[in-house]
Write an enzyme that holds these catalytic residues in place. Structure first.
Site, PDB file in Angstrom:
ATOM      1  N   ALA A 263      54.090  33.266  47.551  1.00 33.06           N
ATOM      2  CA  ALA A 263      53.737  32.097  48.577  1.00 33.06           C
ATOM      3  C   ALA A 263      53.364  32.877  49.889  1.00 33.06           C
ATOM      4  O   ALA A 263      52.540  32.107  50.886  1.00 33.06           O
ATOM      5  CB  ALA A 263      54.861  31.226  48.789  1.00 33.06           C
TER       6      ALA A 263
ATOM      7  N   ALA B 153      47.466  33.265  48.274  1.00 33.15           N
ATOM      8  CA  ALA B 153      47.846  32.022  48.549  1.00 33.15           C
ATOM      9  C   ALA B 153      47.372  31.613  49.678  1.00 33.15           C
ATOM     10  O   ALA B 153      46.648  30.458  50.000  1.00 33.15           O
ATOM     11  CB  ALA B 153      49.515  32.038  48.742  1.00 33.15           C
TER      12      ALA B 153
ATOM     13  N   VAL C  72      62.695  38.020  42.500  1.00 31.44           N
ATOM     14  CA  VAL C  72      62.378  37.469  41.238  1.00 31.44           C
ATOM     15  C   VAL C  72      63.506  38.053  40.031  1.00 31.44           C
ATOM     16  O   VAL C  72      63.422  37.798  38.917  1.00 31.44           O
ATOM     17  CB  VAL C  72      61.202  37.969  40.852  1.00 31.44           C
ATOM     18  CG1 VAL C  72      60.032  37.096  41.641  1.00 31.44           C
ATOM     19  CG2 VAL C  72      60.910  39.299  40.948  1.00 31.44           C
TER      20      VAL C  72
ATOM     21  N   ASP D 287      40.142  34.492  35.711  1.00 34.48           N
ATOM     22  CA  ASP D 287      39.122  35.501  36.235  1.00 34.48           C
ATOM     23  C   ASP D 287      38.320  34.538  37.209  1.00 34.48           C
ATOM     24  O   ASP D 287      37.624  33.599  36.732  1.00 34.48           O
ATOM     25  CB  ASP D 287      38.528  35.598  34.943  1.00 34.48           C
ATOM     26  CG  ASP D 287      37.406  36.827  35.277  1.00 34.48           C
ATOM     27  OD1 ASP D 287      36.608  36.505  36.196  1.00 34.48           O
ATOM     28  OD2 ASP D 287      37.049  37.701  34.541  1.00 34.48           O
ATOM     29  N   HIS D 288      38.359  34.600  38.423  1.00 31.25           N
ATOM     30  CA  HIS D 288      37.935  33.824  39.532  1.00 31.25           C
ATOM     31  C   HIS D 288      36.435  33.595  39.320  1.00 31.25           C
ATOM     32  O   HIS D 288      35.624  32.670  39.765  1.00 31.25           O
ATOM     33  CB  HIS D 288      38.274  33.937  40.805  1.00 31.25           C
ATOM     34  CG  HIS D 288      37.707  35.163  41.581  1.00 31.25           C
ATOM     35  ND1 HIS D 288      37.950  36.472  41.274  1.00 31.25           N
ATOM     36  CD2 HIS D 288      36.659  35.371  42.543  1.00 31.25           C
ATOM     37  CE1 HIS D 288      37.313  37.407  42.075  1.00 31.25           C
ATOM     38  NE2 HIS D 288      36.500  36.418  42.595  1.00 31.25           N
TER      39      HIS D 288
ATOM     40  N   GLU E 245      28.980  45.001  46.487  1.00 34.44           N
ATOM     41  CA  GLU E 245      29.752  44.409  47.538  1.00 34.44           C
ATOM     42  C   GLU E 245      29.468  45.611  48.804  1.00 34.44           C
ATOM     43  O   GLU E 245      29.497  46.494  48.535  1.00 34.44           O
ATOM     44  CB  GLU E 245      31.399  44.599  47.348  1.00 34.44           C
ATOM     45  CG  GLU E 245      31.745  43.439  46.180  1.00 34.44           C
ATOM     46  CD  GLU E 245      33.190  43.623  46.117  1.00 34.44           C
ATOM     47  OE1 GLU E 245      33.963  42.569  46.978  1.00 34.44           O
ATOM     48  OE2 GLU E 245      33.535  44.400  45.298  1.00 34.44           O
TER      49      GLU E 245
ATOM     50  N   HIS F  33      35.700  40.869  35.235  1.00 35.99           N
ATOM     51  CA  HIS F  33      34.631  39.954  35.714  1.00 35.99           C
ATOM     52  C   HIS F  33      33.139  40.022  34.821  1.00 35.99           C
ATOM     53  O   HIS F  33      32.385  39.224  34.419  1.00 35.99           O
ATOM     54  CB  HIS F  33      34.253  40.130  36.996  1.00 35.99           C
ATOM     55  CG  HIS F  33      35.513  39.865  37.893  1.00 35.99           C
ATOM     56  ND1 HIS F  33      36.382  38.966  37.795  1.00 35.99           N
ATOM     57  CD2 HIS F  33      36.026  40.381  38.991  1.00 35.99           C
ATOM     58  CE1 HIS F  33      37.359  38.949  38.639  1.00 35.99           C
ATOM     59  NE2 HIS F  33      37.329  39.919  39.490  1.00 35.99           N
TER      60      HIS F  33
ATOM     61  N   LYS G  55      31.568  49.020  45.546  1.00 39.30           N
ATOM     62  CA  LYS G  55      31.983  48.964  47.229  1.00 39.30           C
ATOM     63  C   LYS G  55      31.021  49.661  48.053  1.00 39.30           C
ATOM     64  O   LYS G  55      30.636  50.714  47.656  1.00 39.30           O
ATOM     65  CB  LYS G  55      33.501  49.389  47.298  1.00 39.30           C
ATOM     66  CG  LYS G  55      34.626  48.860  46.396  1.00 39.30           C
ATOM     67  CD  LYS G  55      34.899  47.476  46.897  1.00 39.30           C
ATOM     68  CE  LYS G  55      36.242  46.987  46.147  1.00 39.30           C
ATOM     69  NZ  LYS G  55      36.257  45.411  46.253  1.00 39.30           N
TER      70      LYS G  55
ATOM     71  N   LYS H 193      26.201  42.511  50.174  1.00 38.26           N
ATOM     72  CA  LYS H 193      26.830  41.815  49.149  1.00 38.26           C
ATOM     73  C   LYS H 193      25.890  40.799  48.302  1.00 38.26           C
ATOM     74  O   LYS H 193      25.044  40.324  49.029  1.00 38.26           O
ATOM     75  CB  LYS H 193      28.007  40.718  49.793  1.00 38.26           C
ATOM     76  CG  LYS H 193      28.539  39.812  49.008  1.00 38.26           C
ATOM     77  CD  LYS H 193      29.562  40.239  48.259  1.00 38.26           C
ATOM     78  CE  LYS H 193      30.318  39.109  47.539  1.00 38.26           C
ATOM     79  NZ  LYS H 193      31.698  39.430  46.712  1.00 38.26           N
TER      80      LYS H 193
HETATM   81  C1  BG6 Z   1      38.175  41.068  42.828  1.00 35.82           C
HETATM   82  C2  BG6 Z   1      38.485  42.447  43.112  1.00 35.82           C
HETATM   83  O1  BG6 Z   1      38.552  40.501  41.456  1.00 35.82           O
HETATM   84  O2  BG6 Z   1      37.064  40.322  43.150  1.00 35.82           O
HETATM   85  C3  BG6 Z   1      37.911  42.742  44.437  1.00 35.82           C
HETATM   86  O3  BG6 Z   1      39.773  42.668  42.945  1.00 35.82           O
HETATM   87  C4  BG6 Z   1      36.527  42.281  44.802  1.00 35.82           C
HETATM   88  O4  BG6 Z   1      38.065  44.229  44.516  1.00 35.82           O
HETATM   89  C5  BG6 Z   1      36.473  40.818  44.396  1.00 35.82           C
HETATM   90  O5  BG6 Z   1      36.358  42.151  46.018  1.00 35.82           O
HETATM   91  C6  BG6 Z   1      35.263  40.133  44.439  1.00 35.82           C
HETATM   92  O6  BG6 Z   1      35.115  38.838  44.255  1.00 35.82           O
HETATM   93  P1  BG6 Z   1      33.949  37.773  45.157  1.00 35.82           P
HETATM   94  O7  BG6 Z   1      34.376  36.643  44.468  1.00 35.82           O
HETATM   95  O8  BG6 Z   1      34.125  38.214  46.687  1.00 35.82           O
HETATM   96  O9  BG6 Z   1      32.746  38.225  44.510  1.00 35.82           O
END
Ligand code: BG6
Length: 479
Positions: free
Chosen positions: A11, A16, A84, A175-176, A214, A238, A334, A339
């Site tokens: 948290a 978070a 934990v 996996d965002h 990035e 990703h 990187k 970006k």
């Molecule tokens: C994350 C990586 O999963 O995704 C980071 O650990 C990376 O290193 C990031 O910067 C990139 O995500 P986004 O949403 O900014 O493209």
């Protein structure tokens, strides 16, 4: 209406504050969660509830419609200082969970969110079970952040540990990228447009190029990055997820249960790469927008002789009827020029009646920072002669300016509340992707593929460009 107690491990962490609290607030503001929810934040620090509420209010910042609204939202947040590994602490957690379940009438629905160092995931899962925090009442769902293991063996071990407390259908591996608006839009482009649906195969597609660039460096994450590198940080998860959406066959319906087997089929049919299919590299000092950046080896918490990859590029092949022999190129790194996350789908050119070489039609999917599509067609140049020239149809907007693109985490938490796992990585996907990435890492460990270098501010080493030349093509995007 959604009812649940969320228990968040981690948290006080960056994720978070940057993502989860604002996303929960947006869900609150849009009425997805209303009165019947509570959040238990846990971390080691000895915070009070009032202090934690302040952190939450700060985190949502100017998203809040008013100060009182932010405070009302934050009043649903409770804090427990938690070790934990200490069973006693789980007893307190259990009591708090039960109390909040009664107070907010959450029907015993529980969501656990592991947003902390992965080495503790197993311990947490086993305590949740042994201390009866996962008690079989209401729905019980686990959200887990990446990295899911660092190899197939460690991922398998982690999966077994989680299985002590949760079934596969209760585990939501984040996996965002799968929560991003334009990644989800791949479904729409492919399956809602007859224009593309019928040509989405090896007969018509020449190659696909995935760029996840990035401009930031490793920031303050040098310690983590040293154990990861670009291949594990971005490609294993990703990029392979996105590739599976691009390459999958048409599912019978737009439901997780029909989509998943198609994605798995892609990942399981990835051809094992050759030694020279992948390029790895690391950034040296260089300039981006007039600012000079240091080399990776000079970043904090990075060994000065580090051989970690901050850039990975390569070619995948998917051995399915649909895509056999079509190269899927990718690059991610990187400290690149800017970006930019985008996918270029380059269609084959047919013989034509004009006696001129024609450009390939290219469909570009822009994921960020702008969202949208473009399509390059061949048209006639204005004039008396009949010269052809590419014309670009462009539809793009800046997601943040419009402010209408929900944050990926907001959408993903919404999915978890609804028990919809379509946009999460399932175990078989993780298994298949690690199998392939392990093979690449094995090759890299023998030094058969050298580590190349690129200047900060470039688009990676020359070798990444040469890789495409071998296939008689070039990177379509050259910022
Ligand atoms: C994350 C990586 O999963 O995704 C980071 O650990 C990376 O290193 C990031 O910067 C990139 O995500 P986004 O949403 O900014 O493209």
């Amino acid at each position: 209406m959604n009812q649940a107690v969320f228990t968040l491990f981690g948290a006080s962490g960056d994720l978070a504050k940057r993502k989860l609290y604002p996303s929960l607030y947006r869900l609150y503001k849009s009425g997805v969660i209303k009165e019947n929810f509570a959040v238990i934040g846990t971390a080691r620090r000895p915070w009070t509830k009032a202090y934690f509420e302040g952190i939450v209010v700060d985190a949502i910042g100017n998203l809040a419609t008013s100060k009182s609204d932010a405070q009302k939202f934050a009043s649903h947040f409770y804090y427990q200082s938690h070790d934990v590994t200490d069973s006693e602490h789980y007893l307190t957690l259990k009591n708090l969970q039960d109390e909040l379940c009664d107070k907010y009438q959450t029907n015993h629905n529980k969501i656990f969110f592991l947003a902390m160092a992965p080495e503790f995931f197993g311990t947490i899962a086993s305590h949740l079970k042994s201390e009866n925090i996962v008690d079989g009442q209401g729905f019980e769902r686990l959200i887990i952040e990446k990295p899911f293991g660092t190899s197939l063996a460690t991922a398998e071990k982690l999966n077994e540990e989680l299985a002590q407390a949760f079934d596969e259908n209760q585990i939501f591996r984040i996996d965002h990228y799968l929560g991003k608006e334009m990644i989800q839009n791949i479904f729409a482009v492919r399956f809602a447009n007859i224009l593309f649906e019928n040509v989405w195969n090896r007969d018509f597609i020449d190659n696909i190029q995935i760029t996840f660039a990035e401009s930031i460096g490793v920031e303050e994450r040098g310690g983590y990055y040293e154990t990861s590198g670009a291949l594990k940080d971005m490609v294993q998860n990703h990029i392979l997820q996105v590739l599976s959406l691009l390459a999958m066959d048409k599912p019978n319906s737009f439901s997780g249960s029909d989509i998943l087997p198609e994605k798995i089929k892609v990942l399981q049919n990835l051809r094992m790469p050759n030694d020279d299919d992948f390029v790895r590299a690391q950034y040296t000092a260089g300039t981006i927008s007039d600012h000079t950046y240091k080399a990776y080896v000079d970043e904090d918490n990075v060994a000065n002789n580090s051989k970690v990859d901050t850039f990975a590029s390569g070619v995948f092949f998917v051995d399915t009827e649909r895509f056999r022999d079509v190269p899927f190129f990718f690059r991610t790194g990187k400290r690149l020029t800017e970006k930019g996350t985008r996918i270029n789908i380059s269609f084959k050119q047919d013989t034509n009646i004009f006696g001129q070489m024609l450009e390939n039609n290219v469909l570009t999917i822009y994921i960020q920072p702008t969202e949208g599509f473009s399509l390059t067609l061949n048209g006639k140049e204005v004039g008396k002669t009949f010269e052809m020239a590419p014309i670009k149809l462009d539809y793009r907007h800046d997601a943040e300016t419009l402010g209408n693109s929900p944050e990926a985490y907001e959408k993903l938490i919404f999915d978890v509340l609804n028990g919809d796992s379509t946009n999460f990585s399932r175990w078989e996907e993780v298994q298949a992707s690690w199998t392939l990435i392990d093979k690449v890492i094995e090759t890299w460990a023998t030094d058969k593929t050298p580590l190349y270098y690129y200047k900060a501010g470039s688009m990676g080493p020359r070798e990444s460009f040469e890789l495409l030349e071998k296939y008689h093509t070039t990177w379509l995007w050259t910022p």
